[in-house]
Design an enzyme around this catalytic site. Structure first.
Site, PDB file in Angstrom:
ATOM      1  N   ARG A 209      -5.014  69.341  69.501  1.00  0.00           N
ATOM      2  CA  ARG A 209      -5.489  70.283  68.468  1.00  0.00           C
ATOM      3  C   ARG A 209      -4.342  71.166  68.004  1.00  0.00           C
ATOM      4  O   ARG A 209      -4.206  71.439  66.806  1.00  0.00           O
ATOM      5  CB  ARG A 209      -6.635  71.139  69.003  1.00  0.00           C
ATOM      6  CG  ARG A 209      -7.953  70.410  69.168  1.00  0.00           C
ATOM      7  CD  ARG A 209      -9.065  71.364  69.530  1.00  0.00           C
ATOM      8  NE  ARG A 209      -9.402  72.254  68.426  1.00  0.00           N
ATOM      9  CZ  ARG A 209     -10.127  73.361  68.550  1.00  0.00           C
ATOM     10  NH1 ARG A 209     -10.573  73.738  69.745  1.00  0.00           N
ATOM     11  NH2 ARG A 209     -10.393  74.113  67.500  1.00  0.00           N
ATOM     12  N   CYS A 268      -6.773  81.126  70.359  1.00  0.00           N
ATOM     13  CA  CYS A 268      -7.253  79.766  70.623  1.00  0.00           C
ATOM     14  C   CYS A 268      -7.973  79.310  69.366  1.00  0.00           C
ATOM     15  O   CYS A 268      -7.468  79.510  68.266  1.00  0.00           O
ATOM     16  CB  CYS A 268      -8.156  79.739  71.859  1.00  0.00           C
ATOM     17  SG  CYS A 268      -9.536  80.904  71.768  1.00  0.00           S
TER      18      CYS A 268
END
Length: 310
Positions: A209, A268
């Protein structure tokens, strides 16, 4: 004066607090991003006896308002304005304090937070209590699994539940907000620090990611330019507990490679799994770092903000 626990607490230490009848509240923060109702189901099946359930969506995030005809979200009261952007926006400190009052949490209590997800979700409540000015909050090292392994009492519908007494009643309290003990930053703060020598963004998402190879949750793939990648699960050992302070110190020293730890900003996808990195740095002896709670989901919502890949 009895000691408080501001970072981690072991199952044995939690049991000792319970035996001593210290003012205490335990929170179960179990959750599943892909199946948001699963945390409540897991809590109902099995939880530490007496624990209060803290749901990421319902209790630890602001409720999203409904957009009007022009696409603007209407805020009826200033206290309802989220404190951050992103998929899991922080509620205002006032609304968070109101929820703490509703479950009976008071300023003289030790808070213990846990989940059964490798400390992925309980750190959110740990950080929010610090942000509310409450220092006596600790993550149960090893989570529910460590508590069960130590023979701690559990309740729920699952056959392995060990305590069949009635759950305690929690009465309304009067939790008072105090000056924040942790620093919250927004997208403007992070953007202002790009390319400078002070700020270091640490991204807790999985490497694929971070590199922008996959993006299962947000509309844009990639990362904030200049960010470093430290997957949050790297903080735990094979037993599900946080690594030693020395091991964490060595790993973060290697990651930062001479950068000033005081300038670290953790992020995040939506500000939740960033907290284990923040907590791990404190366990390692670094000073508290900042949290970009909106994180990637907030950053990528504005197409004018730069995106890096690779």
């Amino acid at each position: 004066m009895a000691p408080s626990y501001p970072l981690l607490i072991s199952a044995a230490e939690l049991q000792a607090l319970r035996d001593a009848r210290r003012p205490l509240m335990v929170f179960d923060c179990s959750f599943d991003l892909m199946h948001p109702d699963r945390g409540a189901e897991q809590y109902a099946a099995l939880h530490i006896a007496g624990a209060v359930f803290a749901d990421l969506d319902r209790h630890l995030s602001a409720k999203h308002g409904l957009p009007d005809a022009h696409g603007h979200v209407q805020i009826a009261h200033e206290a309802d304005r989220p404190a951050s952007g992103g998929r899991h926006p922080l509620p205002s400190r006032e609304n968070f304090a109101a929820w703490l009052c509703s479950v009976g949490f008071a300023n003289d209590m030790q808070a213990v937070v846990y989940d059964r997800n490798g400390a992925n979700y309980c750190g959110r409540l740990w950080w929010m209590l610090k942000w509310a000015g409450h220092d006596a909050v600790a993550v149960l090292d090893g989570g529910l699994q460590a508590w069960q392994a130590a023979g701690g009492a559990t309740r729920g519908s699952a056959p392995e539940a060990t305590d069949h007494e009635t759950e305690p009643t929690h009465f309304q309290s009067n939790f008072e907000l105090r000056p924040p003990l942790r620093r919250l930053v927004g997208s403007a703060d992070v953007q202002a620090g790009l390319g400078g020598t002070v700020q270091t963004v640490v991204d807790a998402r999985a490497p694929t990611r971070f590199r922008g190879e996959v993006e299962p949750l947000d509309p844009v793939a990639g990362h904030i330019p200049g960010a470093l990648n430290r997957p949050f699960a790297d903080n735990l050992g094979p037993d599900g507990r946080f690594k030693s302070a020395d091991a964490l110190r060595a790993e973060f020293d290697a990651l930062l490679a001479g950068r000033d730890p005081a300038g670290v900003v953790h992020q995040c996808g939506s500000g939740v799994s960033a907290v284990p990195n923040l907590l791990a740095m404190e366990i390692a002896g670094f000073p508290p770092a900042a949290l970009y709670a909106g994180s990637w989901s907030d950053w990528c919502s504005d197409p004018t903000r730069p995106v890096a890949k690779g």
